[in-house]
Scaffold this motif. Sequence first.
Motif, mmCIF file in Angstrom:
data_model
loop_
_atom_site.group_PDB
_atom_site.id
_atom_site.type_symbol
_atom_site.label_atom_id
_atom_site.label_comp_id
_atom_site.label_asym_id
_atom_site.label_seq_id
_atom_site.Cartn_x
_atom_site.Cartn_y
_atom_site.Cartn_z
ATOM 1 N N MET A 79 38.840 68.105 15.618
ATOM 2 C CA MET A 79 39.995 67.342 15.169
ATOM 3 C C MET A 79 39.613 66.159 14.295
ATOM 4 S SD MET A 79 42.611 68.876 15.822
ATOM 5 C CE MET A 79 43.277 70.164 16.856
ATOM 6 N N ALA A 83 42.015 67.031 11.575
ATOM 7 C CA ALA A 83 43.147 66.115 11.661
ATOM 8 C C ALA A 83 42.756 64.712 11.217
ATOM 9 C CB ALA A 83 43.675 66.077 13.092
ATOM 10 N N GLN A 169 46.545 67.083 19.179
ATOM 11 C CA GLN A 169 46.572 67.723 17.872
ATOM 12 C C GLN A 169 46.575 69.255 17.977
ATOM 13 O OE1 GLN A 169 46.323 65.980 14.252
ATOM 14 N NE2 GLN A 169 47.806 65.393 15.812
ATOM 15 N N GLY A 344 48.027 64.218 10.030
ATOM 16 C CA GLY A 344 47.189 64.906 10.988
ATOM 17 C C GLY A 344 46.984 66.374 10.655
ATOM 18 N N LEU A 415 51.154 61.222 18.754
ATOM 19 C CA LEU A 415 49.922 61.118 17.990
ATOM 20 C C LEU A 415 49.460 59.677 17.838
ATOM 21 C CD1 LEU A 415 47.716 62.217 16.108
ATOM 22 C CD2 LEU A 415 49.378 62.140 14.246
#
Length: 458
Positions: A79, A83, A169, A344, A415
Motif C-alpha cells: 500500500m 496507495a 486500503q 489512495g 482513510l
Amino acid sequence: MQQLDSFLREFSSLAWGLPLLIILIGGGLYLLIRSRFLPFRHLGHALSILKGKYDDPNDPGQISHFQALSTALSSTIGMGNIAGVAVAIAIGGPGAVFWMWISAIIGMHTKFFTSTLAILYRGKDSAGEIQGGPMYFIVVGLGEKWKPLAIFFSFCGLIGALPVFNVNQLTQALNDIILRPNGLEVTFLTNLIIGLVLVSITAVVILGGITRIGKVASKLVPIMVLLYFILVGIILINHAGELGYYFRLIIIDAFQANYFPKGDTFLGGVLGALILHGVKRGAFSNEAGIGTAPMAHGAARTDEPVREGLVAMLGPAIDTLIVCTLTALAILVTGVWKTTDYNGVSLTASAFSEVMPLYGKYGLLVCITVFSMSSLFSYSYYGSKCMSFLFGVENKQYYNYIYIISILVGATTTLDMMINLIDGVFALMAIPTMTATIVLAPRVLKATKTYFNQLKKA
C-alpha cells in the motif's frame, strides 16, 4: 468520530515536525557522508550475498538473507507503493515523487547502518532466543541505561505495526473494483466480512512465526512484483511518448511546488511543505530509519553483520526507486491525477483502467491483495517482537488478539484517520532508532572496514 479524526491529524502534524525531519533526514545524510556512499560502491557484492553465495546453515539466525529481505519488503511493497504514492501525488503533485527519491537514496544508507546493528548487537529474549532489532541494539550496544529508549521504541511499535492502513486500503480496493461496479451495496457489514476473511487467512501464517512468514514472503513477493512490473509496463508502453515530459515535470515541480496547496507551509513556504510531504510518503514507503525492517533482518542466518546491512540497503532501492516510481509514472502519464477526485488506491486503479479497461483493475487488485496480505504477516511479527521485549515471550500471543481486532477496525474506518495514526506513530519510532544508530555509527564503520579487509584476504 470527527473529534478523533481531528486529534489524529494534529498528532501526525506534531510528530512529523522539524525535530523529526532533522533526525530522520539529517541523520541519514550524516550516515551517507560518513559511509561515503557505501551502498552504491558495494552493490554487486550485496547482490552476491542475496543470491546465497555466502550462506552458511550453521550460522546463528532463523531465516536466509533472501527471506529476511523478502519479509522486510513484504511490509513495504504494497500500500505504501500503490496507495501511498497516489496520496503523495494527489496532495502534493508530481514534485512529491522527487522528494520520495531523495528519501530513498538517504534511506539506503540508513538501512545499511540499522540492519548491520541488528546483527552486530543481537540480544536474547526472555526465552533465551537470539533476536535483533532497534530495541536490542539499543540495550546491547549502548547499555542498560539506554533501556528506556528501547522501551519507548517497542511501545510505539505495538501501535505502529497494527495493519490498519493496509487493511483499510485493501477494503477500499475490493469495494471500488469488485462490489460497487457490480451494483452491490457497500455497508458496514460487507466491510466487516472482508475483515473477517483477512483475519482467517492471516492467522494461518502468523501462528507459524518468522520462519513460516519468511518462507511465504520469499515466494509471494517476487511473483507479485513481477506481475506488477508487467502491468505497469503495459501502461508505460502505451504512453511512451509522455515519459520524458513527466520525468522532467517531477524534477521541475520538486522545486516549484506548483500543485501543492498554497495554504500549507513548512519552513516558511510551500516548497518546504512539499519536501516534508514527499519525505513522509517516502518514509512510509520504505520505512528507512523507522526501525521495523531491522527486526526482520535481525533474524537473518549470518554471523557477519555487514552482510545483512548490505542486503537490507537494497530494500529502499527496490521499494521506492523502482516500484514507487513505476506507480507514479502510471498515475501521471494516464492523466488520472488531474481528471479525477480519487485518492489512495482508487486513483491507482483509475490509471490501470485507463489503459486496460477490461482487466487492468483486476490485475491491480490481485497485486494489492497479495501485497496487503504479505504486509499483514510481517507487521504481526514486528508487533509480536515488541510485545515480547516489553512483556516477555510468554505473553506475545496476546498481541495476536490485538492485531486481529485492528484488522477489523481497519476494514471499517476512514482513510484519513488511518494515515494520520500510522504517520504519527511511525515518526515516534524513528526517534529511538535514529538516535541509537547515529551514536553507534562509528562501530558500524569499524566493522565494515574489518569485513572488507578480510574479504580482500580471502
